[in-house]
Motif scaffolding. Structure first.
Motif, short mmCIF file in Angstrom:
data_model
loop_
_atom_site.label_atom_id
_atom_site.label_comp_id
_atom_site.label_asym_id
_atom_site.label_seq_id
_atom_site.Cartn_x
_atom_site.Cartn_y
_atom_site.Cartn_z
N GLU A 55 0.79 -1.50 -0.38
CA GLU A 55 0.36 0.34 0.55
C GLU A 55 0.97 1.92 -0.32
O GLU A 55 0.92 1.48 0.60
N ILE A 56 0.69 1.75 -1.39
CA ILE A 56 1.30 3.23 -0.51
C ILE A 56 0.06 5.01 -0.41
O ILE A 56 0.61 4.96 0.90
N TYR A 57 -0.67 4.38 -0.84
CA TYR A 57 -2.05 5.54 -0.17
C TYR A 57 -3.09 5.32 -0.09
O TYR A 57 -3.65 3.74 -0.78
N ASP A 58 -4.08 5.83 0.47
CA ASP A 58 -5.62 5.29 0.35
C ASP A 58 -6.17 4.96 -1.05
O ASP A 58 -6.43 3.63 -0.74
N GLY A 78 8.38 6.27 -1.61
CA GLY A 78 6.78 6.33 -2.36
C GLY A 78 6.56 7.16 -0.90
O GLY A 78 5.72 7.76 -1.46
N VAL A 79 5.95 6.37 -0.31
CA VAL A 79 4.88 5.82 1.04
C VAL A 79 5.41 7.48 1.67
O VAL A 79 3.99 8.82 2.10
N ASP A 83 2.87 10.48 2.20
CA ASP A 83 2.33 10.72 3.31
C ASP A 83 2.02 12.20 3.30
O ASP A 83 1.90 13.27 4.07
N LYS A 85 3.03 14.81 1.14
CA LYS A 85 2.17 15.36 0.74
C LYS A 85 0.79 15.43 0.88
O LYS A 85 0.22 16.32 0.87
N TYR A 87 -0.41 14.80 3.78
CA TYR A 87 -0.41 15.31 5.57
C TYR A 87 -0.08 17.64 5.20
O TYR A 87 -0.62 18.45 5.80
N ARG A 91 -5.90 14.98 1.74
CA ARG A 91 -5.58 13.58 1.05
C ARG A 91 -6.28 13.35 -0.37
O ARG A 91 -5.02 12.74 -1.09
N ARG A 210 -11.58 4.92 2.14
CA ARG A 210 -10.86 5.13 2.17
C ARG A 210 -9.69 4.35 2.17
O ARG A 210 -8.96 3.96 1.14
N ARG A 211 -8.95 3.88 3.15
CA ARG A 211 -7.99 2.92 2.62
C ARG A 211 -8.49 1.94 2.21
O ARG A 211 -9.16 0.60 2.53
#
Lengths: 227, 271
Positions: A55-58, A78-79, A83, A85, A87, A91, A210-211
């Motif tokens: 997982e990288i993001y949502d 990448g994570v 994250d 960006k 924050y 999102r 979301r995720r």
């Protein structure tokens, strides 16, 4: 004093590309397929803990083939990028295109400037509202980016796998069908079908708010594979 | 941060799974506490959130908070939320300066998710509680200027199969509570109410009612805590954290329960 031999830039690039390709070809393949209820990623991976898909993001997933430590480094970067960006802004401002660009820049730089190129191919997948909005970015060891439609294949025997999947992939298909197609495509022609123990399967679930990243393993995966 | 380049760190400089450290390197102005004034005290009226409670019950833990935020002698908000999901199995309740508190929650949420993604496995409940302590400690300079943030942290410990409650002080000190804890200006009143009636074997529903009642009791004594607002139909926010994870109790259920509680006491004499 010895003079270095002249080597043409074409030859240097070709040697580097051959080196990277050989490294990648030693590893196993991976497929990503866009389905009605999500994006499915299936990899041949006997390890239960050293993941190729993550997982990288949502709504963004990452997958890599080739040298584990190299794509793992790219994954972590990448994570962090995503994250920070998300924050700093919001999102919804984190997207796969920007991330794919950053990966392409990084891999391109390493390919031309470092002692040795990375022996990896990576995938950045972003789940859309519908399968038509899904984005599959396939990035090569030299920074080449390909924006793929429907499905993509990474890694060693990608041509055979691509051919096999191209013949069976007829959208719209659901997630379970996509897992079975992926597993079948990864199985070499003259061998028994790959079972859950030899596969790593994950998906981005279109139904989750979301995720979206989920892993499919154990008895659940067995059930899906048995169809 | 330059969008086209990925963040790589030199050997020995890698921030590991700490999002705060990544942020400190890549976007230093985003780090909570970094913008605190160097001297002087906070004479300006900032928005303050007030009372939150966490109560352990038989199979998990309840968190609840009133809805009032004050700024000096004024009501800044009637609908502020003070209880948030930190991740799937834990929640955080805030009291104190609302601005830095909400920022702390946001940072904490990202930190838990970031850790899980980098390490491939989530933190233990103790690990999460310690992380939060570190973040509260990082806010100490701002706290010395009057922007005090002290969270209440509660979660379901999947490894032990119980709900657990943690409180903090302004220096980041972390204290595990046996059964319940409250926080904020009305906290002492809410705590006394809970103390008088808490039992070890409470059900989810009983614990929710106790949480609501304790908040009404706090609102009765403390000007900065909002009571049940029957005109605008604003009631406390309540969350349940158990084996199913963090679930917000629906507005309808809270309204029904709050009204039943109020109706059960003639003219609110019991509150």
């Amino acid at each position: 004093m010895t003079m270095p031999f002249y080597v043409s830039p074409e030859q240097v690039m070709k040697d580097r590309a051959d080196y990277a390709r050989k490294g990648i070809a030693r590893g196993r393949s991976l497929v990503a397929i866009s389905a009605t209820d999500g994006i499915v990623i299936v990899a041949e991976n006997p390890s239960r803990t050293l993941y190729k898909i993550s997982e990288i993001y949502d709504r963004i997933a990452f997958a890599g083939v080739g040298k584990y430590n190299e794509f793992e480094m790219l994954r972590i970067a990448g994570v962090r990028q995503a994250d920070v960006k998300g924050y700093s802004f919001a999102r919804e401002d984190v997207n796969a295109r920007a991330l794919a660009n950053a990966y392409a820049q990084t891999l391109g730089q390493i390919f031309t400037h470092e002692m040795k190129p990375y022996e990896v191919e990576i995938l950045v997948a972003q789940l859309g509202e519908t399968p038509d909005d899904d984005e599959l970015f396939h990035i090569l060891y030299d920074g080449t980016v390909m924006d793929e439609e429907g499905f993509t294949v990474l890694g060693g025997l990608s041509e055979q796998v691509h051919e096999s999947l191209g013949a069976t992939y007829k959208p719209p298909i659901d997630r379970a069908t996509a897992v079975r197609l992926g597993a079948a495509a990864l199985t070499p022609a003259d061998q028994a079908p790959l079972n859950a123990g030899a596969l790593e399967v994950a998906y981005l679930d279109r139904a989750r708010a979301r995720r979206a990243f989920q892993r499919l393993k154990g008895p659940e995966l067995d059930a899906v594979l048995a169809g | 941060m330059n969008e086209s380049s990925l963040p790589f760190f030199a050997r020995g400089m890698d921030p590991g799974p700490s999002f705060v450290d990544v942020l400190r390197r890549l976007a230093p102005h985003g780090v909570a506490g970094s913008g605190a004034p160097d001297h002087g005290s906070a004479l300006i009226d900032t928005v303050h959130g007030t009372t939150v409670v966490a109560i352990r019950f038989a199979s998990g833990v309840i968190m609840a908070g009133d809805r009032r935020a004050t700024s000096g002698m004024s009501i800044a908000s009637r609908r502020i939320e003070k209880v948030f999901a930190a991740d799937d199995f834990s929640g955080i309740g805030i009291a104190g300066a609302a601005g830095p508190a909400v920022e702390l929650v946001k940072l904490f949420q990202v930190q838990l998710e970031h850790y899980e993604k980098i390490e491939g496995e989530g933190l233990s409940l103790d690990g999460k509680a310690n992380q939060l302590g570190g973040m509260v400690r990082a806010n100490l300079p701002a706290a010395m200027q009057g922007l005090v943030v002290v969270p209440l942290f509660a979660g379901y410990d999947e490894r032990r199969g119980i709900g657990r409650v943690f409180s903090y002080d302004v220096t980041g000190g972390k204290y595990e509570e046996a059964d319940f804890q409250t926080n904020g200006s009305g906290g002492v009143h809410a705590r006394n109410w809970i103390k008088a009636t808490w039992r070890d074997d409470m059900t989810r529903d009983e614990a929710i009612d106790l949480a609501l009642r304790s908040l009404f009791a706090a609102a009765d004594e403390d000007a900065a805590t909002g009571g049940p607002d029957l005109v605008r139909r604003i009631f406390p926010t309540v969350a349940v954290i158990d084996t199913d994870g963090f679930t917000s109790v629906s507005d309808d259920e809270i309204a029904t329960r709050a009204e039943a509680l109020l109706g059960g006491r003639e003219e609110g004499a019991g509150l």
